[in-house]
Scaffold this motif. Sequence first.
Motif, mmCIF file in Angstrom:
data_model
loop_
_atom_site.group_PDB
_atom_site.id
_atom_site.type_symbol
_atom_site.label_atom_id
_atom_site.label_comp_id
_atom_site.label_asym_id
_atom_site.label_seq_id
_atom_site.Cartn_x
_atom_site.Cartn_y
_atom_site.Cartn_z
ATOM 1 N N MET A 1 -73.389 44.628 4.152
ATOM 2 C CA MET A 1 -72.430 44.217 4.889
ATOM 3 C C MET A 1 -73.096 42.788 5.664
ATOM 4 S SD MET A 1 -70.004 45.613 8.162
ATOM 5 C CE MET A 1 -71.470 46.282 8.819
ATOM 6 N N ARG A 2 -72.339 41.668 5.613
ATOM 7 C CA ARG A 2 -72.933 40.435 6.216
ATOM 8 C C ARG A 2 -72.186 39.916 7.393
ATOM 9 N NH1 ARG A 2 -73.145 39.340 0.399
ATOM 10 N NH2 ARG A 2 -74.972 39.964 -0.414
ATOM 11 N N TYR A 3 -72.881 39.535 8.386
ATOM 12 C CA TYR A 3 -72.525 38.687 9.581
ATOM 13 C C TYR A 3 -72.832 37.121 9.398
ATOM 14 C CZ TYR A 3 -70.861 43.200 11.742
ATOM 15 O OH TYR A 3 -70.678 44.257 11.917
ATOM 16 N N ALA A 4 -72.092 36.345 10.030
ATOM 17 C CA ALA A 4 -72.530 34.933 10.237
ATOM 18 C C ALA A 4 -72.576 34.537 11.522
ATOM 19 C CB ALA A 4 -71.635 33.944 9.102
ATOM 20 N N ALA A 5 -73.587 33.741 11.909
ATOM 21 C CA ALA A 5 -73.789 33.126 13.159
ATOM 22 C C ALA A 5 -73.582 31.478 13.024
ATOM 23 C CB ALA A 5 -74.790 33.416 13.875
ATOM 24 N N ILE A 6 -73.017 30.622 13.768
ATOM 25 C CA ILE A 6 -72.981 29.341 13.877
ATOM 26 C C ILE A 6 -73.120 28.740 15.140
ATOM 27 C CG2 ILE A 6 -71.538 27.035 13.442
ATOM 28 C CD1 ILE A 6 -70.015 28.922 11.388
ATOM 29 N N ASP A 7 -74.266 27.930 15.512
ATOM 30 C CA ASP A 7 -74.603 27.378 16.659
ATOM 31 C C ASP A 7 -74.467 25.947 16.363
ATOM 32 O OD1 ASP A 7 -75.870 26.530 19.032
ATOM 33 O OD2 ASP A 7 -78.039 26.885 18.268
ATOM 34 N N VAL A 8 -73.460 25.268 17.283
ATOM 35 C CA VAL A 8 -73.295 24.003 17.181
ATOM 36 C C VAL A 8 -74.017 23.388 18.278
ATOM 37 C CG1 VAL A 8 -71.428 22.138 17.252
ATOM 38 C CG2 VAL A 8 -70.966 24.123 16.030
ATOM 39 N N GLY A 9 -75.119 22.926 18.399
ATOM 40 C CA GLY A 9 -76.137 22.446 19.240
ATOM 41 C C GLY A 9 -75.836 20.856 19.742
ATOM 42 N N SER A 10 -76.642 20.433 20.432
ATOM 43 C CA SER A 10 -76.844 19.110 20.756
ATOM 44 C C SER A 10 -77.476 18.105 19.694
ATOM 45 C CB SER A 10 -77.049 18.785 22.105
ATOM 46 O OG SER A 10 -76.643 19.623 23.206
ATOM 47 N N ASN A 11 -78.402 19.073 19.194
ATOM 48 C CA ASN A 11 -79.617 18.194 18.148
ATOM 49 C C ASN A 11 -79.140 18.642 16.599
ATOM 50 O OD1 ASN A 11 -81.649 16.534 17.550
ATOM 51 N ND2 ASN A 11 -82.914 18.358 17.268
ATOM 52 N N ALA A 12 -78.794 19.914 16.306
ATOM 53 C CA ALA A 12 -78.273 20.377 15.073
ATOM 54 C C ALA A 12 -77.155 21.651 15.062
ATOM 55 C CB ALA A 12 -79.708 20.871 14.437
ATOM 56 N N VAL A 13 -76.612 21.710 14.035
ATOM 57 C CA VAL A 13 -75.848 22.698 13.867
ATOM 58 C C VAL A 13 -76.496 23.677 12.827
ATOM 59 C CG1 VAL A 13 -73.781 21.503 14.325
ATOM 60 C CG2 VAL A 13 -74.388 21.610 12.115
ATOM 61 N N ILE A 118 -76.324 34.968 25.526
ATOM 62 C CA ILE A 118 -76.084 35.165 23.965
ATOM 63 C C ILE A 118 -77.749 34.933 23.502
ATOM 64 C CG2 ILE A 118 -75.540 34.182 21.710
ATOM 65 C CD1 ILE A 118 -72.944 33.466 23.139
ATOM 66 N N ILE A 119 -78.515 34.234 23.938
ATOM 67 C CA ILE A 119 -79.781 33.879 23.580
ATOM 68 C C ILE A 119 -80.625 34.954 23.929
ATOM 69 C CG2 ILE A 119 -81.816 32.569 23.969
ATOM 70 C CD1 ILE A 119 -79.967 30.001 24.724
ATOM 71 N N TYR A 120 -80.413 35.738 24.941
ATOM 72 C CA TYR A 120 -81.241 36.902 25.575
ATOM 73 C C TYR A 120 -80.746 38.258 24.602
ATOM 74 C CZ TYR A 120 -82.590 33.092 28.290
ATOM 75 O OH TYR A 120 -82.957 31.867 28.650
ATOM 76 N N ALA A 121 -79.413 38.151 24.072
ATOM 77 C CA ALA A 121 -79.235 39.353 23.336
ATOM 78 C C ALA A 121 -80.006 39.311 22.112
ATOM 79 C CB ALA A 121 -77.603 39.045 23.023
ATOM 80 N N SER A 122 -80.825 38.324 21.773
ATOM 81 C CA SER A 122 -81.778 38.372 20.363
ATOM 82 C C SER A 122 -82.544 39.188 20.452
ATOM 83 C CB SER A 122 -82.409 36.934 20.179
ATOM 84 O OG SER A 122 -83.141 36.487 21.249
ATOM 85 N N HIS A 123 -82.714 39.972 21.367
ATOM 86 C CA HIS A 123 -83.629 40.934 21.637
ATOM 87 C C HIS A 123 -85.195 40.500 21.219
ATOM 88 C CE1 HIS A 123 -80.635 44.534 21.337
ATOM 89 N NE2 HIS A 123 -80.428 43.747 22.198
ATOM 90 N N GLY A 277 -83.531 32.376 18.186
ATOM 91 C CA GLY A 277 -83.068 31.416 18.918
ATOM 92 C C GLY A 277 -81.416 31.949 19.131
ATOM 93 N N MET A 278 -80.689 30.893 19.240
ATOM 94 C CA MET A 278 -79.057 31.258 19.556
ATOM 95 C C MET A 278 -78.399 32.028 18.367
ATOM 96 S SD MET A 278 -76.919 30.221 21.860
ATOM 97 C CE MET A 278 -74.933 29.922 21.866
ATOM 98 N N VAL A 279 -78.814 31.651 17.087
ATOM 99 C CA VAL A 279 -78.040 32.154 16.045
ATOM 100 C C VAL A 279 -78.318 33.882 15.981
ATOM 101 C CG1 VAL A 279 -77.642 30.359 14.425
ATOM 102 C CG2 VAL A 279 -79.810 31.154 14.314
ATOM 103 N N ASP A 280 -79.890 34.071 16.103
ATOM 104 C CA ASP A 280 -80.072 35.495 16.355
ATOM 105 C C ASP A 280 -79.442 36.424 17.212
ATOM 106 O OD1 ASP A 280 -82.874 35.619 14.459
ATOM 107 O OD2 ASP A 280 -82.529 33.749 15.633
ATOM 108 N N GLY A 281 -79.345 35.567 18.514
ATOM 109 C CA GLY A 281 -78.307 36.210 19.610
ATOM 110 C C GLY A 281 -77.071 36.513 19.214
ATOM 111 N N ILE A 282 -76.284 35.686 18.704
ATOM 112 C CA ILE A 282 -74.985 35.657 18.023
ATOM 113 C C ILE A 282 -74.889 36.829 17.168
ATOM 114 C CG2 ILE A 282 -73.218 34.656 16.625
ATOM 115 C CD1 ILE A 282 -74.250 31.820 17.902
ATOM 116 N N ILE A 283 -75.872 36.962 16.056
ATOM 117 C CA ILE A 283 -75.770 38.197 15.244
ATOM 118 C C ILE A 283 -75.820 39.626 16.060
ATOM 119 C CG2 ILE A 283 -76.911 39.355 13.359
ATOM 120 C CD1 ILE A 283 -75.616 36.811 12.322
#
Length: 295
Positions: A1-13, A118-123, A277-283
């Motif tokens: 099974m795979r999940y995807a995280a997308i972070d649309v940030g101010s510097n990069a996506v 979300i960021i701190y959900a990254s454990h 970072g953010m994407v790890d927290g999203i997953i």
Amino acid sequence: MRYAAIDVGSNAVRLLIAEIIENNGSVSFKKNTLIRVPVRLGDDAFLAKNLSDRKTDDLVKSMVAFRNLMDVYRVSDYMACGTSAMREAQNGAEVVQRIKDQANIDLQIVHGEAEAKIIYASHAELNIDKTKNYLYIDVGGGSTELSLFSNGELVASQSFNLGTIRILDNQDRDETWNEMKDFIREHTRAYKNIFGIGTGGNINKLYRLSQEKDGVPMSYVKLRALYNYLNSFSLKDRINVLGLNQDRADVIIPACEIYLTVLKCANIKTIYVPTVGMVDGIIQTLIEKNNLTRS
């Protein structure tokens, strides 16, 4: 099974596709594919308060590419979050609709406190002594999120409109710097020893440049020396001599300034850099959401 995280940030996506691993009732993930596109939405959002047609087109094309990759990888669930630049762009809702229409991706614009969560959900703190006091510091292009933890409990959390792109564009304000310092002083004065935990692309790069062994915290003194070293090079030489990516070479200096200010203000001597970072927290957020749904 795979999940995807997308972070649309101010510097990069960014797009992270992760393999979900279930083992004896516990669920973890392994990074499969990470893609970063330097769209830099912040330049438009913080200066013009609007995303230009060109930036919007670049963002939509990136999202179409992300959707195609997610389909090829047969991703079963995803979450896409827009942060500081998307929050400030007055045409943010129209851009979200275009992404939905052309890329079939639901982009949520999250407020600062939700971003911090979300960021701190990254454990990031999993391998760290829970009985100590920690200040999480996440520096992005448009905002800085601070969260203070003591004995594993959240004590205080706040998002500040202070980021690397804002500083480069001279859109940072003295009041915001002072507000952040006041928050730090007010909430850290009751604690003697506080350790930093730094997340985000810039601190990850600084940590690699520091050549510390994995898991070993970086000292304030080392970070300060690294800042002085990087600052002694011109932007051109940071790219050509030091080999930094073009869209990292400029933001790394203001990022250093924010981290050093926070550490000094909180009287923090060392900072752990778990390279998440953010994407790890999203997953991690998706894992928790789907496990709750199942149970």
